[in-house]
Scaffold this active site. Structure first.
Site, PDB file in Angstrom:
ATOM      1  N   ASP A 174      78.569  86.122 -37.394  1.00  0.00           N
ATOM      2  CA  ASP A 174      79.449  85.253 -36.603  1.00  0.00           C
ATOM      3  C   ASP A 174      78.589  84.078 -36.150  1.00  0.00           C
ATOM      4  O   ASP A 174      77.363  84.108 -36.272  1.00  0.00           O
ATOM      5  CB  ASP A 174      80.009  86.025 -35.392  1.00  0.00           C
ATOM      6  N   CYS A 199      84.162  86.235 -38.203  1.00  0.00           N
ATOM      7  CA  CYS A 199      84.372  84.918 -37.604  1.00  0.00           C
ATOM      8  C   CYS A 199      85.551  84.286 -38.323  1.00  0.00           C
ATOM      9  O   CYS A 199      85.516  84.123 -39.549  1.00  0.00           O
ATOM     10  CB  CYS A 199      83.103  84.093 -37.814  1.00  0.00           C
ATOM     11  N   GLU A 224      80.008  82.508 -24.830  1.00  0.00           N
ATOM     12  CA  GLU A 224      78.596  82.559 -25.245  1.00  0.00           C
ATOM     13  C   GLU A 224      77.661  82.614 -24.038  1.00  0.00           C
ATOM     14  O   GLU A 224      76.623  83.261 -24.080  1.00  0.00           O
ATOM     15  CB  GLU A 224      78.247  81.312 -26.088  1.00  0.00           C
ATOM     16  N   CYS A 281      90.174  84.263 -32.849  1.00  0.00           N
ATOM     17  CA  CYS A 281      88.742  83.972 -32.737  1.00  0.00           C
ATOM     18  C   CYS A 281      88.102  85.254 -32.218  1.00  0.00           C
ATOM     19  O   CYS A 281      88.588  85.831 -31.231  1.00  0.00           O
ATOM     20  CB  CYS A 281      88.496  82.819 -31.771  1.00  0.00           C
TER      21      CYS A 281
HETATM   22  N1  DGL Z   1      83.956  83.695 -33.306  1.00  0.00           N
HETATM   23  C1  DGL Z   1      84.401  82.655 -34.131  1.00  0.00           C
HETATM   24  C2  DGL Z   1      85.749  82.762 -34.712  1.00  0.00           C
HETATM   25  O1  DGL Z   1      86.243  83.861 -34.863  1.00  0.00           O
HETATM   26  C3  DGL Z   1      83.764  81.306 -34.056  1.00  0.00           C
HETATM   27  C4  DGL Z   1      83.885  80.579 -32.791  1.00  0.00           C
HETATM   28  C5  DGL Z   1      83.133  79.288 -32.870  1.00  0.00           C
HETATM   29  O2  DGL Z   1      81.923  79.329 -33.124  1.00  0.00           O
HETATM   30  O3  DGL Z   1      83.760  78.249 -32.691  1.00  0.00           O
HETATM   31  O4  DGL Z   1      86.355  81.786 -35.053  1.00  0.00           O
END
Ligand code: DGL
Length: 281
Positions: free
Chosen positions: A19, A82, A161, A193
């Site tokens: 991710d 991700c 984060e 997300c």
């Molecule tokens: N965790 C991610 C997702 O599922 C990425 C979030 C990001 O870095 O913008 O989209």
């Protein structure tokens, strides 16, 4: 019936999962529950988080390099934990690495559309996911007769984060996104997300119990289990698998989050990007 392991891959090799940061830990958590015998390599590309606002080509290049790194560490299957990286790169990765099986993420519009009573569904995801063709195709195939309300939740990934799961700023971002959706009578929210499951308690406190929140992580873990089983690559047990953590950001910060969110005490290996290659820091 199981098939023979494909190529030279063997059941004792680890699963690779990545991710942009700590979001994939929501998927890791489900993988550990569903597949306790599997060893796992978890890579957080925290040097580049957030992926969401970046051009898809850039996220695709990061994803390909991370995949190469995980394969070099012996991964037998890759989970793209991700949505943004899946939107940008899943199709490309499958073409580029045809001998490896990939499990990706796509917003769970299908189960939401099948169960909504009000025919209004909210989708929280990042811009990369909302702009990708994967999402467009999911909406086109499954959202017939259902009104989809999308929001890119600017700043939410950054808050998560930082570990700021219950801060007023995090709540303000979510309230701004959710209040218009609630006014439009949504009864289901799709988390598009992998960072967002960590703020489910706050989402529930804003929306109340009448709104269903869909976290796709358990379905992704089941899909990984099915693929491993079908290809004869499932770790047989009985010994529990181990997890190795890598980050292109701060190893200490990731270790702190692992301790506080998952109760895991782990050594985290720091990596550095050198052009488009990941190396020990
Ligand atoms: N965790 C991610 C997702 O599922 C990425 C979030 C990001 O870095 O913008 O989209």
């Amino acid at each position: 019936m199981t098939l023979q392991p494909s190529g030279s891959l063997t059941p004792d090799q680890p699963i690779g999962i990545f991710d942009s940061g700590v979001g994939g830990l929501s998927v890791l958590r489900s993988l550990r529950q569903t597949l306790p015998f599997e060893s796992i390599l978890y890579l957080a590309d925290q040097a580049h988080v957030p992926y969401g606002p970046r051009p898809l080509e850039e996220v695709r290049a990061f994803s390909a390099s991370i995949t190469r790194f995980l394969l070099a560490q012996g991964a037998k299957l890759i989970v793209v934990a991700c949505n943004a990286a899946s939107a940008a790169a899943l199709h490309y990765l499958r073409q580029e690495f045809p001998a490896i099986q990939f499990v990706g993420m796509e917003p769970a519009v299908k189960p939401a559309a099948e169960t909504t009573q009000t025919n209004h569904v909210g989708v929280l995801a990042t811009p990369a996911t909302l702009q990708g063709s994967l999402y467009a195709s999911v909406v086109e195939r499954f959202a017939h007769g259902v009104v989809i309300h999308e929001d890119p939740c600017p700043g939410l990934v950054e808050q998560i984060e930082k570990g700021a799961l219950d801060q007023p700023e995090t709540r303000a971002i979510l309230e701004r996104a959710l209040q218009p959706m609630l006014a439009a009578q949504i009864d289901t929210i799709v988390l598009g997300c992998t960072h967002y499951p960590f703020v489910i308690p706050m989402i529930r406190s804003i929306c109340g119990q009448g709104v269903r929140v869909i976290d796709p992580a358990p379905a992704v873990a089941r899909q990984a289990a099915r693929l491993l089983e079908a290809s004869g690559l499932a770790a047989p047990g009985p010994h529990p698998g181990t997890v190795q953590y890598f980050t292109s950001g701060s190893a200490g910060e990731l270790a702190r989050i692992l301790q506080s969110w998952l109760g895991v005490q782990a050594n985290v290996t720091a990596l550095a990007w050198n052009a488009l290659h990941l190396e020990p820091a």
